[in-house]
Scaffold this active site. Structure first.
Site: not given
Ligand code: XLS
Ligand code: NI
Ligand code: NI
Length: 438
Positions: A100, A103
């Protein structure tokens, strides 16, 4: 020297190795139906759970040693995080990562700062990718952590929040494009509601549809050739999420004319939260021509939230893996480990052990699926089950040559009861189990 430097590059050593930091089954160059295992699985490690989560939960603080998370996300700490992440990725010897925007980048508050900060880390990520050969499976914007998104991003009641989300997606999509990302994902974490009492559902759906159309438009404008994907999830953090499962996403995409532009990223634990099997979601996506990628993890059958555990049951994954084989593999997707270690797994080695075990689980499932696929009995069983459809009646129905009255007349003229045929479910299940010799 990073936190993850203590171990050698993880290699395939076979099932009998005594080395826990080695692959027992995942042999990246092994050919499976003519294709390398690495190219079937296209494994990715995610930045958020592995490097950007200190182990806190809603009741307790961080427990994991992630020194770069100790203070605010400065350039310096974002730099050490990147260093550690790429050290880990190279030692694990897998081809991809996912991230992200938030992140990876140093913290930013104002929009111009956000843009600058993301650019800053992007350049450093690019350098790391070039130096290590690790590739980007997908990028995504975090549109759910910041307080401004408490009421949603593309479904926020506030158009200024909507516009902020647009800024984040624009920047992250462009960064993903420049980094050679193969896909771009939108997980609608807060695109839903907590209560209908304060929610205009129809309006929110229209806003969300428009938002997605804007992303599609921009993708083409900048010449991004990767796949756009929506990641379904039924709830958590909201009570109800509009992307609840593949079927809901399919209907949504069709409603806004986007079904040829956007695919799905299916997460195992999201499927089970929706009360569906993982393989159901894959089958639904394939049937709709929407299958894109997988977030691999598992829930705990004893509780109802997204525990994001590492997969450890290969037999469970064989039906989904068989579908992947039937499809000839991923086009641009892969298996992204959207999974996190437990809070007591406090040693750096635990992050390796978790991924190694998860990757070996995928490899076991792939090999069992290869065998089952090659044996062909399941495909034959399915074919026989539908064999009636090659009769004249079956063909005429499928060709659309029969209307309701015609079918009624046909049945009446025969005065027959169709003879029952076995569905062979127990046999079908055993046709999976017998190839799971692990
Ligand atoms: C959360 C989601 C997230 C997505 C990316 O439950 O799995 O991690 O994969 O935003
Ligand atoms: Ni996910
Ligand atoms: Ni998830």
């Amino acid at each position: 020297m990073t936190l993850f430097a203590g171990i050698d590059r993880v290699r395939y050593e076979g099932p009998d190795t005594r080395n826990e930091l080695a692959y027992r089954v995942y042999d990246k160059n092994r050919l499976v139906l003519g294709k390398r295992m690495e190219d079937w699985l296209r494994v990715a490690v995610c930045y958020w759970h592995s490097f950007n989560w200190p182990g806190h939960d809603i009741f307790g603080q961080g427990t994991l040693p992630r020194p770069w998370l100790a203070g605010p996300a400065t350039r310096e700490s974002a730099g050490s995080k990147l260093e550690a992440a790429f050290d880990f990725l190279t030692r694990l010897d897998i081809p991809y990562f996912t991230f992200h925007d938030l992140d990876a980048m140093p913290a930013a508050s104002r929009p111009s700062e956000h843009i600058e900060s993301l650019r800053w880390i992007e350049e450093r990520i690019a350098a790391k990718m070039a130096a290590t050969g690790v590739k980007l499976l997908w990028g995504t914007a975090n549109l759910f952590s910041h307080p401004r998104y408490a009421g949603g991003a593309a479904t926020s009641p506030d158009p200024e929040v909507y516009a902020w989300a647009a800024l984040q997606v624009r920047c992250c999509l462009e960064a993903t494009h420049r980094l050679g990302g193969e896909n771009y994902v939108l997980w609608g974490g807060r695109e839903g509601y907590d209560t209908l009492l304060n929610t205009d559902l129809k309006r929110e759906l229209n806003h969300y549809g428009r938002f997605l159309a804007l992303v599609v438009e921009h993708k083409h404008r900048i010449g991004f050739k990767g796949t756009l994907m929506v990641e379904p999830k039924p709830f958590e953090p909201t009570k109800h999420q509009y992307d609840r499962d593949v079927a809901a996403v399919h209907a949504f995409l069709r409603r806004y004319g986007l079904e040829r532009e956007v695919k799905v990223n299916i997460e195992v634990n999201h499927a089970t939260l929706a009360g569906l099997d993982f393989e159901h979601e894959i089958a639904a996506a394939r049937a709709a021509g929407l299958f894109g990628s997988v977030d691999i993890n598992r829930g705990d059958p004893r509780n109802g939230w997204d525990t994001d555990q590492f997969p450890n049951n290969a037999q469970d994954l064989v039906p989904a893996m068989l579908q992947l084989l039937e499809d000839g593999g991923f086009a641009t997707g892969g298996f992204n480990f959207d999974a996190k270690v437990r809070r007591q797994s406090v040693e750096p080695a635990d992050l390796y052990l978790a991924h190694i075990a998860g990757i070996d689980t995928l490899a076991r499932a792939l090999l069992a699926a290869e065998e089952a696929h090659a044996a062909g009995a399941l495909a034959r069983l399915r074919e026989q089950r539908y064999s009636g459809w090659s009769s004249e009646l079956g063909r005429r129905i499928e060709d659309g040559a029969m209307d309701l009255a015609g079918l009624a007349d046909w049945t009446r003229s025969r005065e027959l009861e169709p003879s029952p045929r076995s569905g062979r479910q127990e046999l079908a299940e055993s046709l999976i189990a017998r190839h799971c010799r692990f």
